[in-house]
Structures are given as structure tokens and as C-alpha cells.
Design an enzyme around this catalytic site. Structure first.
Site, PDB file in Angstrom:
ATOM      1  N   HIS A 265      38.277  44.896  44.852  1.00  0.00           N
ATOM      2  CA  HIS A 265      39.484  44.187  44.721  1.00  0.00           C
ATOM      3  C   HIS A 265      40.606  45.000  44.922  1.00  0.00           C
ATOM      4  O   HIS A 265      40.649  45.969  44.143  1.00  0.00           O
ATOM      5  CB  HIS A 265      39.278  43.256  43.548  1.00  0.00           C
ATOM      6  CG  HIS A 265      40.788  42.621  43.397  1.00  0.00           C
ATOM      7  ND1 HIS A 265      41.617  42.936  42.295  1.00  0.00           N
ATOM      8  CD2 HIS A 265      41.329  41.557  44.091  1.00  0.00           C
ATOM      9  CE1 HIS A 265      42.651  42.229  42.404  1.00  0.00           C
ATOM     10  NE2 HIS A 265      42.294  41.265  43.447  1.00  0.00           N
ATOM     11  N   ASN A 266      41.704  44.651  45.775  1.00  0.00           N
ATOM     12  CA  ASN A 266      43.033  45.501  45.626  1.00  0.00           C
ATOM     13  C   ASN A 266      42.535  47.080  45.717  1.00  0.00           C
ATOM     14  O   ASN A 266      43.023  47.825  44.910  1.00  0.00           O
ATOM     15  CB  ASN A 266      43.815  45.238  44.563  1.00  0.00           C
ATOM     16  CG  ASN A 266      44.398  43.614  44.856  1.00  0.00           C
ATOM     17  OD1 ASN A 266      44.236  43.194  45.905  1.00  0.00           O
ATOM     18  ND2 ASN A 266      45.266  43.341  43.843  1.00  0.00           N
TER      19      ASN A 266
ATOM     20  N   GLU B 222      39.781  45.634  50.481  1.00  0.00           N
ATOM     21  CA  GLU B 222      40.717  44.724  50.549  1.00  0.00           C
ATOM     22  C   GLU B 222      42.005  45.454  51.006  1.00  0.00           C
ATOM     23  O   GLU B 222      42.349  46.522  50.340  1.00  0.00           O
ATOM     24  CB  GLU B 222      41.039  43.882  49.206  1.00  0.00           C
ATOM     25  CG  GLU B 222      42.033  42.796  49.423  1.00  0.00           C
ATOM     26  CD  GLU B 222      42.157  41.933  48.216  1.00  0.00           C
ATOM     27  OE1 GLU B 222      43.031  41.029  48.378  1.00  0.00           O
ATOM     28  OE2 GLU B 222      41.658  42.507  46.836  1.00  0.00           O
TER      29      GLU B 222
ATOM     30  N   ASP C 121      46.021  44.538  51.461  1.00  0.00           N
ATOM     31  CA  ASP C 121      47.537  43.893  51.277  1.00  0.00           C
ATOM     32  C   ASP C 121      48.318  44.103  52.319  1.00  0.00           C
ATOM     33  O   ASP C 121      49.112  45.333  51.880  1.00  0.00           O
ATOM     34  CB  ASP C 121      47.822  43.716  49.993  1.00  0.00           C
ATOM     35  CG  ASP C 121      46.551  42.725  49.129  1.00  0.00           C
ATOM     36  OD1 ASP C 121      45.682  42.565  49.477  1.00  0.00           O
ATOM     37  OD2 ASP C 121      47.450  42.483  47.828  1.00  0.00           O
TER      38      ASP C 121
ATOM     39  N   HIS D  35      50.672  45.820  46.640  1.00  0.00           N
ATOM     40  CA  HIS D  35      50.506  44.685  46.074  1.00  0.00           C
ATOM     41  C   HIS D  35      52.102  43.848  45.667  1.00  0.00           C
ATOM     42  O   HIS D  35      52.863  44.432  44.924  1.00  0.00           O
ATOM     43  CB  HIS D  35      49.982  44.936  44.252  1.00  0.00           C
ATOM     44  CG  HIS D  35      49.505  43.540  43.872  1.00  0.00           C
ATOM     45  ND1 HIS D  35      49.000  43.643  42.312  1.00  0.00           N
ATOM     46  CD2 HIS D  35      49.007  42.693  44.335  1.00  0.00           C
ATOM     47  CE1 HIS D  35      48.602  42.375  42.229  1.00  0.00           C
ATOM     48  NE2 HIS D  35      48.365  41.771  43.340  1.00  0.00           N
TER      49      HIS D  35
ATOM     50  N   GLU E 164      44.801  40.618  53.418  1.00  0.00           N
ATOM     51  CA  GLU E 164      45.577  39.574  52.726  1.00  0.00           C
ATOM     52  C   GLU E 164      46.871  39.979  53.468  1.00  0.00           C
ATOM     53  O   GLU E 164      47.801  40.804  53.195  1.00  0.00           O
ATOM     54  CB  GLU E 164      45.873  39.973  51.141  1.00  0.00           C
ATOM     55  CG  GLU E 164      46.387  38.855  50.799  1.00  0.00           C
ATOM     56  CD  GLU E 164      46.500  38.827  49.327  1.00  0.00           C
ATOM     57  OE1 GLU E 164      47.564  38.749  48.403  1.00  0.00           O
ATOM     58  OE2 GLU E 164      45.162  39.162  48.487  1.00  0.00           O
TER      59      GLU E 164
END
Length: 505
Positions: free
Chosen positions: A42-43, A72, A74, A87, A121
Site C-alpha cells: 500500500h502506498n 501502488e 499515486d 500522497h 491511483e
């Protein structure tokens, strides 16, 4: 064999607790992707907290070296038409999308040959989405999967069929056949717009009443929530550059609405992301339906937004219901990452583990919250004999910790049990326990065992010294050595436990 030779043999890799076969790829890798647990992050770009900490390429490098297969990214608009990774709406630092992709390309297949999924994302404008597509194609070249495989037009391919391939997970416009028809054409400036359901509030703070309405089989459309006076959803227009959309083949990201909706409308190449809180509620309300869903569709679980400190949930809860991608914050040590690292020791650290048959069968009746009907339990006996040069306590200048070993089984709720030895005072160099523990494990296919060595402290709480976690069915029988690792996952060689293992079904 001399006594010294015997001691060296007992400390050799041949006598370790982990089966030799489990240390290499031995499972059938010809099943479709949805039949596997997939190591997921995650992230991935963050190496500290979620609000103020730095973004760093090391996040991607270290995750790939650990065998992670779903990363991931973003993506946001950057200056000079260069997309950036960070983020959004926080004070975390920014990375260039191009340098992230270059780092992934360099380390993608160092640990495992099996496919890497890039979960985007995407918050970029169409023009910068086109830049992203150009970067992905130029950096990855033929490794980037940009067309469906001829043998898999209507089902997910296997990890073996996708060896050394990079898959993009993002929103997609149109079908796979339409994508193939556009192959080779100039897509510059082509932008499609579609309407998607979005939450006015984070997935994690949905009220249970809204969730119950969504899961009511009589309510097939999300508009039921609006009718109920709970305006938690809104519709928004999303623009997608065709150049990026056409790079999404078998991992199309699709908003999860309900199990009923998925049964009626979800396509084989569509996958869902569900926040941990919603997923936990669903697993309790409709655990069996959740398993039927994950037997067909790839499902990704991610940490709730309130975990600003990058803490993690217990991934075992979601492996129990067949969720393929249980995404954790790899930068945060502790129990959840110990379970993650222990589970994916299996199958040669390839990042892909074949799910048990009862989580792959689309007619399964398995429910982790109930006692299985046709159980084939394992009776596991462990005699914890002694410790070997255990790590010293930070509270002692000499190696004289008050050592205690905790044994814990993780799996379905009925299998979760925790036992511990007596305390050996002022001896971490060669403590001897000679204690025997017996566990009856109803669903051994999902069970992990964790050995934790602690220094007892009645005032400040026990101090962690080292641990080792592995799947129960990957344990060798007989006299075995259990290596120990630090909280950060580093080897503490030569520190180890000496045990005797026996189990029968």
C-alpha cells in the site's frame, strides 16, 4: 561424524524448520491469477508516515526485493508536464513518475519471475496521462502487457503465462476487443469520459445502515442509498486518456458496489479495491458471499485512512476469505508484516501462493467463522528444547535477559491460539525449556505459526528480542532449528531456537 561436525550439521540449512520444497516454486502456476494470494503493498512510495514523511524510491526497491508483486503508485499532475508520485493533499515529498518506473523496471524481477501489477491511483489530467503511457511503454518495452493473450480472450491468464510481464491496474474504457482493434493507431488527444460512483466520504467511515442497504439483495442499484436519505454516494465525470486506458488489460479497476451487483455485471478482468473497515463488516455480515466473490474476481484490501502513522491491520482476516491482494504498509514493522513475510516464504518467495481448493471453488460452502463440515485437522506437537545465542536485551549490558518464548497460531478464528514457555532467568546465551505444546488446527491450509522470543519485564512490558513466522504446512518434522529475525526483518544469525516438531492429519 565428530561432535563438532554434528553441531555444525544441526545448525545447517538442511536442519532448518522451513521445508526445502517450500523455498522454491513448487505449486501449480497454471491457474488463473484470481486463484492466488498475491504479495501486495500500500502506498509503496512512502517510507514513513502517511502525512508528513518522505516519498522514496527505496520503497519500491525494498518491496520488490521482498517479493512484492503489486505496487501502488499515486499519480498527480506535475510541473513541466511531468507527472509526479506522492500522497495527495498531504505534505509528503514528491517523486517523478518517470524515475519511479525506471526503478521498478530495474528491480521488478530480481526476486521473482512472476508478473508485477502496478496499481495506479490516477489523479492526472488527460495530457499527463498520455505522458504516463509514453513512459510506461518506453521504459518497460515488450515487458509491458498491452494486449490480451490469444489463449486468454475471456479469462484471466496464469502467473506462468505472464512471467516477466508488467500489468497496469487503472480505469479502462471499452472492451479488450476494442483495445485490440485500436492497437497501433495514433491515440494522441483521444480522451473518453465516463461516469462513476464516488463516495462523499471515505470508504472507511460508511455507516453500517448504508452498508446494509447496499448488501440487501433486493436493492440492486446504489441509488437505494439516496432514496434512504443517506447521500454517501455521488456520481462524477472522469476523464481517461485512451493511450493509458489501452494499457489496462487483465487488471481493470472497478468500484465495488455490492456482491449482488458484481454477480450481475462484473467482468472477468475487473478487480475491486475495498477499504479494511468495509471489508471487515462485509466479512462478518456476508462471509460466504465474500468468498464466492473472491473465487471469481481479484479483490484488493487496503488500510483505512485513519492509519496516518502507516500502521497495519491483521492480513490473516482477509486471507481467510480469499482476498488476493491484501495491501500492507511495508515500511512498518510488527506483527502484520511478520505474518506477510512468513506467508510469502512459501512457494519460493515468488509473491504468488495458490489458494486452498475451498477458496477457489465457485460452489464452495467454506466459511472461516464456522467449523468446517468436512474437516481434516492437523495435530501439531512442538517440543521447545532450547535457545542458541539469543539476541541480548537492550536493557542489559550483558547477555542476561529473562527469556520467554511465545508460540502463536494464526488462521481461521477457531484455530487462533497463543501459548508460552516459563521464564528462564538471566540467560539468553543458552536457555533450556524442554516444554511440549500441542495444537489441534482445523484449517491448516490457512494457518501460520509465529515464534517470538521476549525478555520478560514486569514494569515496562516484555521486550521483543526476535521472531520467526512460517506456514504450518511448511514445517519440517523432527529436530529443527528456528532462525530468528529482528523487528525490521533482518537476520539475527546465529540466534535460533532448537525444537522438535511432529504433526499428523
Amino acid at each position: 561424524m565428530s561432535f563438532e561436525g554434528f553441531i555444525r550439521y544441526m545448525g545447517s540449512p538442511e536442519c532448518q524448520i522451513l521445508k526445502t520444497d517450500c523455498g522454491k516454486v513448487y505449486q501449480d502456476m497454471n491457474h488463473p491469477l484470481n486463484d492466488y494470494f498475491i504479495s501486495s503493498s500500500h502506498n509503496t512510495y512512502l517510507v514513513s508516515d502517511q502525512l508528513l514523511g518522505p516519498s522514496d524510491l527505496w520503497g519500491y526497491v525494498s518491496a520488490l526485493v521482498k517479493g512484492c508483486r503489486c505496487l501502488e503508485i499515486d499519480c498527480w499532475d506535475g510541473s513541466r508536464n511531468e507527472p509526479v508520485v506522492y500522497h495527495g493533499y498531504t505534505l509528503t515529498s514528491k517523486l517523478l513518475f518517470k524515475t519511479v518506473i525506471q526503478s521498478i523496471q530495474k528491480y521488478a524481477f530480481i526476486t521473482s519471475d512472476y508478473p508485477v501489477v502496478l496499481s495506479l491511483e490516477n489523479h492526472c489530467s488527460p495530457s499527463q496521462q498520455e505522458v504516463m503511457a509514453d513512459i510506461l511503454q518506453s521504459v518497460f518495452g515488450d515487458a509491458l502487457l498491452s494486449d490480451m493473450l490469444d489463449d486468454f480472450p475471456d479469462k484471466l491468464p496464469s502467473p506462468k503465462a505472464l512471467k516477466f510481464k508488467i500489468l497496469v491496474r487503472n480505469k479502462k474504457i471499452g472492451s479488450l476487443r476494442e483495445t485490440r482493434e485500436r492497437k497501433g493507431s495514433d491515440k494522441h488527444g483521444q480522451v473518453e469520459e465516463y461516469e462513476e460512483i464516488d463516495q462523499d466520504v471515505d470508504d472507511e467511515v460508511k455507516e453500517s445502515k448504508a452498508l446494509a442497504i447496499l448488501e440487501d439483495d433486493s436493492q440492486k442499484e446504489p441509488g437505494a442509498i439516496i432514496a434512504a436519505g443517506l447521500p454517501l454516494f455521488r456520481r462524477r465525470r472522469v476523464k481517461v486518456a485512451m493511450a493509458l486506458s489501452d494499457l489496462v488489460i487483465y487488471t481493470k479497476a472497478e468500484k465495488f458496489i455490492s456482491f449482488q451487483h458484481s454477480r450481475l455485471y462484473q467482468q472477468f478482468n475487473e478487480s475491486n479495491s475495498i477499504g479494511e473497515s468495509e471489508a471487515r463488516k462485509l466479512s462478518k455480515l456476508k462471509g460466504h458471499e465474500f468468498i464466492l466473490h473472491t473465487s471469481k474476481f481479484i479483490t484488493r484490501i487496503y488500510p483505512k485512512a485513519t492509519r496516518a502513522d502507516s500502521s497495519n491491520f491483521n492480513p490473516q482476516d482477509f486471507w481467510n476469505i480469499g482476498c488476493q491482494m491484501v495491501a500492507l504498509n511495508f515500511q512498518t514493522p510488527g506483527l502484520p508484516m511478520d505474518l506477510q513475510n512468513g506467508k510469502f516464504l512459501d512457494n519460493g518467495c515468488s509473491g504468488y501462493i495458490l489458494k486452498p481448493h475451498f477458496l477457489r471453488d465457485i460452489k464452495t460452502e467454506f466459511n472461516p467463522n464456522e467449523t468446517p463440515k468436512d474437516i481434516d485437522p492437523v495435530t501439531l506437537t512442538i517440543r521447545l528444547i532450547s535457545g542458541i545465542q539469543l539476541p541480548p536485551s537492550n536493557h542489559s549490558s550483558s547477555n542476561k535477559a529473562d527469556t520467554v518464548v511465545v508460540l502463536e497460531i494464526f488462521g481461521v478464528p477457531n484455530d487462533h491460539v497463543k501459548r508460552q514457555t516459563r521464564v528462564i532467568k538471566r540467560n539468553a546465551f543458552c536457555p533450556r525449556w524442554n516444554e511440549t505444546f500441542t495444537f489441534i488446527i482445523q484449517v491448516p491450509e490457512l494457518a501460520l505459526i509465529r515464534f517470538v522470543v521476549e525478555n520478560q519485564s514486569l514494569i515496562t512490558g516484555n521486550e521483543f528480542l526476535g521472531q520467526y513466522t512460517l506456514p504450518v504446512l511448511c514445517m519440517n518434522k523432527g529436530y529443527r532449528r528456528v532462525p530468528l529475525f529482528s523487528k525490521m526483518g533482518e537476520s539475527l544469525e546465529p540466534a535460533a531456537l532448537f525444537i522438535y516438531v511432529w504433526y499428523v492429519r
